[in-house]
Enzyme design. Structure first.
Site, PDB file in Angstrom:
ATOM      1  CB  CYS A  50      -0.941   0.048   1.279  1.00  0.00           C
ATOM      2  SG  CYS A  50      -1.526   1.400   1.655  1.00  0.00           S
TER       3      CYS A  50
HETATM    4  N1  MHO Z   1      -5.998  -0.448   3.653  1.00  0.00           N
HETATM    5  C1  MHO Z   1      -6.438   0.255   2.309  1.00  0.00           C
HETATM    6  C2  MHO Z   1      -5.511   0.017   1.386  1.00  0.00           C
HETATM    7  C3  MHO Z   1      -5.383   1.233   0.324  1.00  0.00           C
HETATM    8  S1  MHO Z   1      -4.004   1.175  -0.560  1.00  0.00           S
HETATM    9  C4  MHO Z   1      -3.998   2.702  -1.340  1.00  0.00           C
HETATM   10  C5  MHO Z   1      -7.699  -0.359   1.873  1.00  0.00           C
HETATM   11  O1  MHO Z   1      -8.006  -1.515   2.113  1.00  0.00           O
HETATM   12  O2  MHO Z   1      -8.453   0.285   1.320  1.00  0.00           O
HETATM   13  O3  MHO Z   1      -4.181   0.295  -1.681  1.00  0.00           O
END
Ligand code: MHO
Length: 212
Positions: free
Chosen positions: A16
């Site tokens: 991420c």
């Molecule tokens: N924990 C986040 C990750 C977003 S990331 C920019 C979610 O589950 O949306 O991929």
């Protein structure tokens, strides 16, 4: 306060992209950061339609202040290079020149000797970097609308290209720590109230580690 100095580029995939945006944003010698998608072969990826691209952090750094080896150390120490993730979150180093390629390869070997589990990190030449949507830029800073307003940066586009925003995006989750913040705050050009707001957050969150 913005910084106008010649920079070099570095690009990493560390799962991420919100977390490395904070980590590198608060690292001395890093001038600007932005998050996006790269490494694939198909054009115009977006968060909900990545096709064969990967989430990535793009760093502009001042080579007089920090070297690529230091950035690589932060790369290896701040994600799990053994985790088998889907392509969106895979561990990657995209090099911008031959020196970066060689350093990336030699540190990969070091990691292989250090870890029991196989390293999945891939090393590849940098290719087109597609900026992520504005709402992903300086994501943790955008969680503080009062602060964004106070520095006159309510739009993601402004946040994306700003040195100050890169720094504050790290500080709001405690990256860099309070001593570094206090040493640097004079250069950031914040008024007292804004500086106090950020300092409280650094103190509260210092040592919490990166969150995504
Ligand atoms: N924990 C986040 C990750 C977003 S990331 C920019 C979610 O589950 O949306 O991929």
């Amino acid at each position: 306060h913005e910084v106008d100095t010649p920079t070099k580029e570095a690009t990493f995939g560390m799962a991420c992209f919100w977390a490395p945006d904070c980590l590198f944003g608060a690292t001395p010698g890093v001038i600007r950061t932005k998050v996006g998608y790269t490494g694939g072969s198909k054009g115009t990826p977006s968060y909900h339609n990545l096709s064969d691209h990967t989430e990535a952090i793009h760093i502009e750094y001042d080579p007089k202040e920090i070297d690529y080896s230091t950035l690589l150390k932060l790369f290896w120490e701040n994600h799990n290079p053994s985790a088998r993730m889907k392509l969106q979150y895979t561990s990657m180093i995209w090099y911008h020149d031959n020196e970066q390629k060689e350093l990336a390869e030699s540190t990969l070997k070091e990691q292989e000797n250090k870890h029991k589990l196989p390293i999945v990190t891939k090393i590849a030449p940098a290719s087109t970097f597609y900026d992520a949507e504005d709402y992903h830029q300086k994501y943790r800073l955008q969680g503080h609308p009062w602060l964004c307003e106070a520095i006159g940066m309510k739009s993601g586009a402004k946040l994306k290209n700003s040195h100050l925003a890169a720094r504050l995006n790290g500080y709001v989750i405690g990256c860099g720590g309070v001593n570094q913040f206090n040493a640097e705050v004079g250069k950031l050009g914040l008024d007292e109230k804004t500086a106090d707001y950020v300092r409280k957050l650094v103190i509260k969150n210092e040592g919490n580690g990166l969150t995504c």
